[in-house]
Enzyme design. Sequence first.
Site, short mmCIF file in Angstrom:
data_model
loop_
_atom_site.label_atom_id
_atom_site.label_comp_id
_atom_site.label_asym_id
_atom_site.label_seq_id
_atom_site.Cartn_x
_atom_site.Cartn_y
_atom_site.Cartn_z
N GLU A 19 17.52 112.23 50.87
CA GLU A 19 16.38 112.66 51.69
C GLU A 19 15.68 113.87 51.05
O GLU A 19 14.45 113.97 51.06
CB GLU A 19 16.84 112.99 53.11
CG GLU A 19 17.31 111.74 53.85
CD GLU A 19 17.80 112.05 55.26
OE1 GLU A 19 18.79 112.81 55.40
OE2 GLU A 19 17.21 111.54 56.22
N GLU A 37 25.49 107.11 55.77
CA GLU A 37 25.37 107.37 57.21
C GLU A 37 25.91 106.20 58.02
O GLU A 37 26.56 106.38 59.05
CB GLU A 37 23.90 107.61 57.59
CG GLU A 37 23.34 108.97 57.21
CD GLU A 37 22.80 109.02 55.78
OE1 GLU A 37 23.12 108.13 54.97
OE2 GLU A 37 22.03 109.96 55.48
#
Length: 259
Positions: free
Chosen positions: A113, A133
């Site tokens: 990210e 995740e």
Amino acid sequence: MTALPSSLAAEHRDGIALLRLTRPAKRNAIDDAMIEGIGRFFAKLPAATRAVIVHGEGAHFCAGLDLSAVTENDATEGMLHSRAWHQAFERIEAGAVPVIAVLQGAVIGGGLELACACHIRIAEPSAYFALPEGQRGIFVGGGGAVRLPRLIGTARMIDMMLTGRTYGAAEGAAVGFAQYLVEAGTGMDKALALARHMTTLAPLTVFAVLQALPRIAETDPRTGLLMESLMAAIAAADQEAKSRLHDFLEKRAPKVVHE
Ligand code: 1HE
């Protein structure tokens, strides 16, 4: 100079700022101090900065969120935590200065990210991209749900999160994780070369590319076309553009070269 936590180090030379993640023992995992430091660094860039390079110490760019920091969060804390990441990365993406990331080893979760918030990504062959995740029972929270679909497409992101699929450097560059794939150990040289080039650009061009282009690309096409015309007219009316155009027409400027 901005005070930074021990997990970050900054260097400034010739209009180029380098921000290094300096937590290799934890694979540069991002804790609260680091995310706050990243935000502060970009909020307080010296006025003379014309390009920034973000890179990681050691074999990995970044292992993402420091998982030890969030195990006890309730929903409110979790949301504020995610919003703090958004704020820091917004300063990168929506700032006035081009930001280049040099990627090696793990570029995963929140590390991916961070890379996605930068404008240019350079991958060395060791780089690999993952979104663990899914396995950890959590969700992206650092802007990945917005920025990754733009880069690689929603279907690829869904696949990565549900199956744990990873992408190596070459395949990753081909599908849009990085714009450049370079030889091992040459990522920083490439980043410096690109950054030096950016220091020579007309400031209004950089403004148009970083501030106007992403908004034009996201708005409805008719509004976008009008914004494009306005930006084009303003850029071309600038003295810097006029002198660069004259330089070309009077054979003082280099031609385009394809190597
Ligand atoms: C960490 C972290 C971390 C390493 N948080 N401590 N990210 C992940 O799920 C990735 C988790 N990390 C890994 O899968 C591996 O560490 C790596 C593939 C990146 C590197 O493996 P390796 O064998 O080189 O190192 P290691 O032995 O696993 O890790 C070295 C140390 O770093 C070790 O601690 P130590 O005290 O035992 O030495 C690890 O526990 C520690 N470490 N990664 C905490 N991420 C805004 S939302 C974003 C959500 C996410 O980012 S989720 C993805 C999280």
